[in-house]
Write an enzyme that holds these catalytic residues in place. Structure first.
Site, mmCIF file in Angstrom:
data_model
loop_
_atom_site.group_PDB
_atom_site.id
_atom_site.type_symbol
_atom_site.label_atom_id
_atom_site.label_comp_id
_atom_site.label_asym_id
_atom_site.label_seq_id
_atom_site.Cartn_x
_atom_site.Cartn_y
_atom_site.Cartn_z
ATOM 1 N N ASP A 23 11.155 -1.502 8.488
ATOM 2 C CA ASP A 23 10.291 -0.380 8.867
ATOM 3 C C ASP A 23 10.501 0.829 7.955
ATOM 4 O OD1 ASP A 23 9.930 -2.178 10.897
ATOM 5 O OD2 ASP A 23 11.088 -1.054 12.374
ATOM 6 N N SER A 43 6.884 3.732 15.078
ATOM 7 C CA SER A 43 6.796 5.180 15.298
ATOM 8 C C SER A 43 8.170 5.828 15.096
ATOM 9 C CB SER A 43 6.263 5.479 16.698
ATOM 10 O OG SER A 43 7.103 4.909 17.675
ATOM 11 N N SER A 44 9.240 5.139 15.463
ATOM 12 C CA SER A 44 10.571 5.753 15.320
ATOM 13 C C SER A 44 10.969 5.841 13.847
ATOM 14 C CB SER A 44 11.621 4.991 16.133
ATOM 15 O OG SER A 44 11.711 3.658 15.714
ATOM 16 N N TYR A 94 15.856 -8.411 21.188
ATOM 17 C CA TYR A 94 15.966 -8.318 19.726
ATOM 18 C C TYR A 94 17.398 -8.627 19.277
ATOM 19 C CZ TYR A 94 15.362 -6.352 15.039
ATOM 20 O OH TYR A 94 15.311 -6.179 13.678
ATOM 21 N N THR A 107 12.868 -11.569 9.463
ATOM 22 C CA THR A 107 13.545 -12.059 8.253
ATOM 23 C C THR A 107 14.434 -10.978 7.653
ATOM 24 O OG1 THR A 107 11.530 -11.450 7.093
ATOM 25 C CG2 THR A 107 11.823 -13.788 7.590
ATOM 26 N N GLY A 153 5.804 2.755 20.969
ATOM 27 C CA GLY A 153 6.009 1.520 21.730
ATOM 28 C C GLY A 153 5.017 0.439 21.375
ATOM 29 N N ALA A 154 4.223 0.649 20.299
ATOM 30 C CA ALA A 154 3.178 -0.318 19.936
ATOM 31 C C ALA A 154 3.625 -1.255 18.823
ATOM 32 C CB ALA A 154 1.910 0.433 19.516
HETATM 33 C C1 GLA Z 1 11.366 -4.529 14.212
HETATM 34 C C2 GLA Z 1 12.574 -4.093 13.423
HETATM 35 C C3 GLA Z 1 12.514 -4.582 11.979
HETATM 36 C C4 GLA Z 1 12.218 -6.075 11.922
HETATM 37 C C5 GLA Z 1 11.040 -6.429 12.825
HETATM 38 C C6 GLA Z 1 10.795 -7.914 12.910
HETATM 39 O O1 GLA Z 1 10.223 -3.898 13.714
HETATM 40 O O2 GLA Z 1 12.674 -2.688 13.426
HETATM 41 O O3 GLA Z 1 13.708 -4.274 11.325
HETATM 42 O O4 GLA Z 1 13.349 -6.833 12.230
HETATM 43 O O5 GLA Z 1 11.212 -5.938 14.139
HETATM 44 O O6 GLA Z 1 10.343 -8.384 11.694
#
Ligand code: GLA
Length: 395
Positions: free
Chosen positions: A173, A128-129, A225, A37, A123-124
């Protein structure tokens, strides 16, 4: 496993021959609800977890940036003036991208020695990034004297991730890592960028939040993505809207004829997920028990699996097996295509759920998942230096 702040200082001195000027840290996150979203200017509700990236840093006078990690990644070295997208690979591009993004804002960034130590699994799907970016952003913010507010650092770190590291992600994130506080989730409106902290009392209710790392490694700089982002942009375009934030579910259903089938399903996920975020936040803010969130978490997972098509067999099995073993709720978390699921469980059921998930993975012939509890941790901050001289009054 991450070292303590003290061993960070020792490792830094061993690597660079002098103590660091400071240690800054930033957490990974899980998203309780509100998936895919953020880049549709919608609603999200993540929490910072008690797993962090720690960065020890000191400025250099020769304009060089030296990057090293206590983990598996390769060290890197580059002149600040040579920083440009595509110049670095691996973990170091997240750190260097932050220096680059400060530079884009006209901030004079000094050369720096940086040592990273992180216990956020890579990668989980636990960001982490972003944890690396946010910890480095705090270090650069302090050491360059830029003193930009956390809300600006969110956008700066997102720019590092999008334009330097090449992953076209939203602000979820970095917002979670920089703006969350311990014991809370962050209800964030990604259109206005206004948020509020909502108390999360898992422990007081006898509940635990489990992460099930499927060990299926995901990467958001690869195709899926970006494809989903484009699908959403196409759906908004077909509806004549700036973004999918501008429409509710009843209007979307009425406008279904304007959309091709795939665009409709992508839009239905985003629009219904925004409503689910509101319902979860409303539920918690009216003091209702977290254990009753099962149905809304389940519909989020189904929508991500069926309409948005970002789940995978391992994530689906993690969710099914934990619910069958008595979890109160479960769903995939993060961008999907692998990564982790979360399960809300009663403390007394946690071990049973973990065993059941591990057994189900074994029976399906999948690699063993890693299951661990997370607590709503604190956001990014500078850590006290353990080698600071004691205050005179304490002598
Ligand atoms: C990853 C992206 C976020 C978000 C999510 C899905 O974590 O880094 O910006 O789009 O996917 O909610």
């Amino acid at each position: 496993m991450s070292g303590t702040a003290r061993s960070m200082e020792d490792s830094f001195a061993a690597t660079y021959g002098a103590p660091p000027s400071g240690v800054w840290s930033a957490p990974g996150r899980v998203n309780l609800i509100g998936e895919h979203t953020d880049y549709n200017l919608g609603l999200v509700f993540p929490l910072a977890i008690d797993r962090r990236a720690r960065v020890a840093a000191a400025p250099r006078s020769d304009g060089r940036l030296l990057l090293a990690t206590t983990g598996k990644g390769q060290p890197a070295e580059i002149r600040i003036e040579d920083l440009a997208p595509g110049k670095l690979a691996g973990w170091s591009r997240y750190a260097a991208g932050v220096h680059w993004a400060f530079g884009l804002r006209g901030i004079a960034v000094p050369g720096m020695d940086i040592l990273l130590d992180s216990d956020v699994p890579v990668g989980a799907g636990l960001s982490s990034s972003a944890a690396v970016e946010c910890a480095v952003a705090l270090a650069v913010n302090d050491l360059s004297g830029a003193q930009r507010p956390p809300e600006e650092l969110v956008l700066l770190c997102q720019q590092a991730e999008n334009d330097f590291a090449g992953a076209p992600t939203g602000i979820l994130d970095q917002s979670a890592s920089l703006l969350c506080t311990a014991g809370h989730g962050l209800f964030l409106d990604c259109r206005s960028r206004e948020g509020r902290l909502v108390p999360l009392n898992f422990a007081a209710e006898g509940m635990l939040l489990l992460v099930i790392d499927t060990k299926v490694s995901h990467a958001h700089d690869s195709g899926g993505y970006a494809d989903r982002r484009r699908d959403c942009e196409r759906a908004a375009e077909q509806l004549g809207l700036e973004s999918l934030r501008e429409i509710g579910l009843p209007e979307l259903v009425l406008a279904a004829g304007q959309l091709d089938h795939r665009a409709y399903r992508r839009a239905r996920h985003v629009v219904s997920e925004n409503a689910r975020v509101q319902s979860v936040v409303g539920h918690l803010e009216s003091g209702k028990p977290v254990a009753k969130l099962g149905p809304v978490l389940a519909s989020s997972h189904e929508s991500l699996r069926d309409d948005f098509e970002v789940s995978c067999p391992e994530l689906d099995l993690a969710v099914e097996a934990s619910l069958a073993a008595g979890a109160a709720g479960a769903r995939m978390t993060g961008g999907g295509f692998g990564g982790s699921a979360i399960a809300l469980v009663r403390v007394a059921d946690a071990e049973r759920v973990e065993r059941a998930v591990v057994r189900a993975f074994g029976n399906a012939g999948f690699a063993a998942p890693e299951v661990f509890a997370v607590a709503p941790g604190s956001g990014a901050a500078q850590e006290p230096l353990l080698t600071d001289p004691p205050h005179a009054g304490m002598l």
